[in-house]
Design a protein around this motif. Structure first.
Motif, mmCIF file in Angstrom:
data_model
loop_
_atom_site.group_PDB
_atom_site.id
_atom_site.type_symbol
_atom_site.label_atom_id
_atom_site.label_comp_id
_atom_site.label_asym_id
_atom_site.label_seq_id
_atom_site.Cartn_x
_atom_site.Cartn_y
_atom_site.Cartn_z
ATOM 1 N N PHE A 1 4.924 -9.595 3.494
ATOM 2 C CA PHE A 1 5.671 -9.007 2.391
ATOM 3 C C PHE A 1 4.725 -8.333 1.400
ATOM 4 C CE2 PHE A 1 7.322 -9.427 -1.947
ATOM 5 C CZ PHE A 1 8.455 -8.641 -1.841
ATOM 6 N N THR A 2 3.621 -8.986 1.087
ATOM 7 C CA THR A 2 2.652 -8.438 0.141
ATOM 8 C C THR A 2 2.041 -7.152 0.670
ATOM 9 O OG1 THR A 2 2.148 -10.693 -0.580
ATOM 10 C CG2 THR A 2 0.584 -8.979 -1.191
ATOM 11 N N ARG A 3 1.686 -7.124 1.936
ATOM 12 C CA ARG A 3 1.087 -5.918 2.525
ATOM 13 C C ARG A 3 2.054 -4.739 2.491
ATOM 14 N NH1 ARG A 3 -1.031 -7.084 8.287
ATOM 15 N NH2 ARG A 3 -1.679 -4.929 8.083
ATOM 16 N N TYR A 4 3.295 -4.976 2.892
ATOM 17 C CA TYR A 4 4.266 -3.883 2.897
ATOM 18 C C TYR A 4 4.652 -3.474 1.480
ATOM 19 C CZ TYR A 4 4.617 -3.900 7.928
ATOM 20 O OH TYR A 4 4.326 -3.784 9.261
ATOM 21 N N SER A 5 4.669 -4.430 0.567
ATOM 22 C CA SER A 5 4.946 -4.090 -0.833
ATOM 23 C C SER A 5 3.839 -3.204 -1.385
ATOM 24 C CB SER A 5 5.066 -5.354 -1.681
ATOM 25 O OG SER A 5 6.157 -6.128 -1.267
ATOM 26 N N ALA A 6 2.591 -3.556 -1.105
ATOM 27 C CA ALA A 6 1.463 -2.747 -1.572
ATOM 28 C C ALA A 6 1.522 -1.347 -0.959
ATOM 29 C CB ALA A 6 0.149 -3.428 -1.220
ATOM 30 N N LEU A 7 1.885 -1.255 0.306
ATOM 31 C CA LEU A 7 2.015 0.040 0.956
ATOM 32 C C LEU A 7 3.090 0.877 0.271
ATOM 33 C CD1 LEU A 7 1.367 2.004 3.288
ATOM 34 C CD2 LEU A 7 3.102 0.791 4.624
ATOM 35 N N LEU A 8 4.235 0.282 0.005
ATOM 36 C CA LEU A 8 5.341 0.989 -0.634
ATOM 37 C C LEU A 8 4.973 1.420 -2.052
ATOM 38 C CD1 LEU A 8 8.252 1.944 -0.324
ATOM 39 C CD2 LEU A 8 8.976 -0.259 -1.241
ATOM 40 N N VAL A 9 4.346 0.528 -2.811
ATOM 41 C CA VAL A 9 3.930 0.869 -4.175
ATOM 42 C C VAL A 9 2.915 2.010 -4.138
ATOM 43 C CG1 VAL A 9 2.650 0.014 -6.186
ATOM 44 C CG2 VAL A 9 4.457 -1.376 -5.179
ATOM 45 N N ILE B 1 4.779 5.284 -3.492
ATOM 46 C CA ILE B 1 5.519 5.717 -4.681
ATOM 47 C C ILE B 1 4.554 6.285 -5.722
ATOM 48 C CG2 ILE B 1 6.912 4.893 -6.629
ATOM 49 C CD1 ILE B 1 8.215 2.920 -4.614
ATOM 50 N N TYR B 2 3.438 5.585 -5.934
ATOM 51 C CA TYR B 2 2.434 6.069 -6.883
ATOM 52 C C TYR B 2 1.903 7.436 -6.449
ATOM 53 C CZ TYR B 2 -2.012 6.720 -9.199
ATOM 54 O OH TYR B 2 -3.057 7.261 -9.893
ATOM 55 N N GLY B 3 1.619 7.583 -5.182
ATOM 56 C CA GLY B 3 1.105 8.855 -4.679
ATOM 57 C C GLY B 3 2.088 9.993 -4.885
ATOM 58 N N LYS B 4 3.343 9.746 -4.649
ATOM 59 C CA LYS B 4 4.373 10.772 -4.839
ATOM 60 C C LYS B 4 4.477 11.173 -6.301
ATOM 61 C CE LYS B 4 8.094 13.198 -3.887
ATOM 62 N NZ LYS B 4 7.889 14.616 -4.016
ATOM 63 N N LYS B 5 4.479 10.188 -7.197
ATOM 64 C CA LYS B 5 4.568 10.493 -8.627
ATOM 65 C C LYS B 5 3.330 11.257 -9.091
ATOM 66 C CE LYS B 5 7.714 6.962 -10.166
ATOM 67 N NZ LYS B 5 8.126 6.210 -11.335
ATOM 68 N N ARG B 6 2.169 10.852 -8.624
ATOM 69 C CA ARG B 6 0.926 11.523 -9.003
ATOM 70 C C ARG B 6 0.911 12.956 -8.482
ATOM 71 N NH1 ARG B 6 -2.901 11.375 -12.815
ATOM 72 N NH2 ARG B 6 -4.879 12.057 -11.982
#
Length: 71
Positions: free
Chosen positions: A13-21, A24-29
């Protein structure tokens, strides 16, 4: 061969959460930086046109002065 180790659901869960975050960060940036880069490219294109025009004028003046010297 060694059998695969069972990975903890919390780690998965932590790995996939970090991937998703990160996605999202990359898209916003990217959305933040894209208009800035477009403006810089537009300004650079205008400066390039001005620079080419000045070079063309300088070349014409140099050719005209050569012609007047040769006559």
């Amino acid at each position: 061969m060694i059998p695969p180790v069972q990975v903890s659901p919390l780690i998965k869960f932590t790995r996939y959460s970090a991937l998703l975050v990160g996605m999202i960060y990359g898209k916003k940036r990217y959305d933040y930086l894209k208009p800035i880069a477009e403006e810089e490219r537009r300004i650079e294109a205008e400066e390039k046109k001005k620079r080419e025009e000045l070079e063309r004028i300088a070349k014409e003046i140099a050719e005209a002065s050569e012609d007047s010297i040769l006559k």
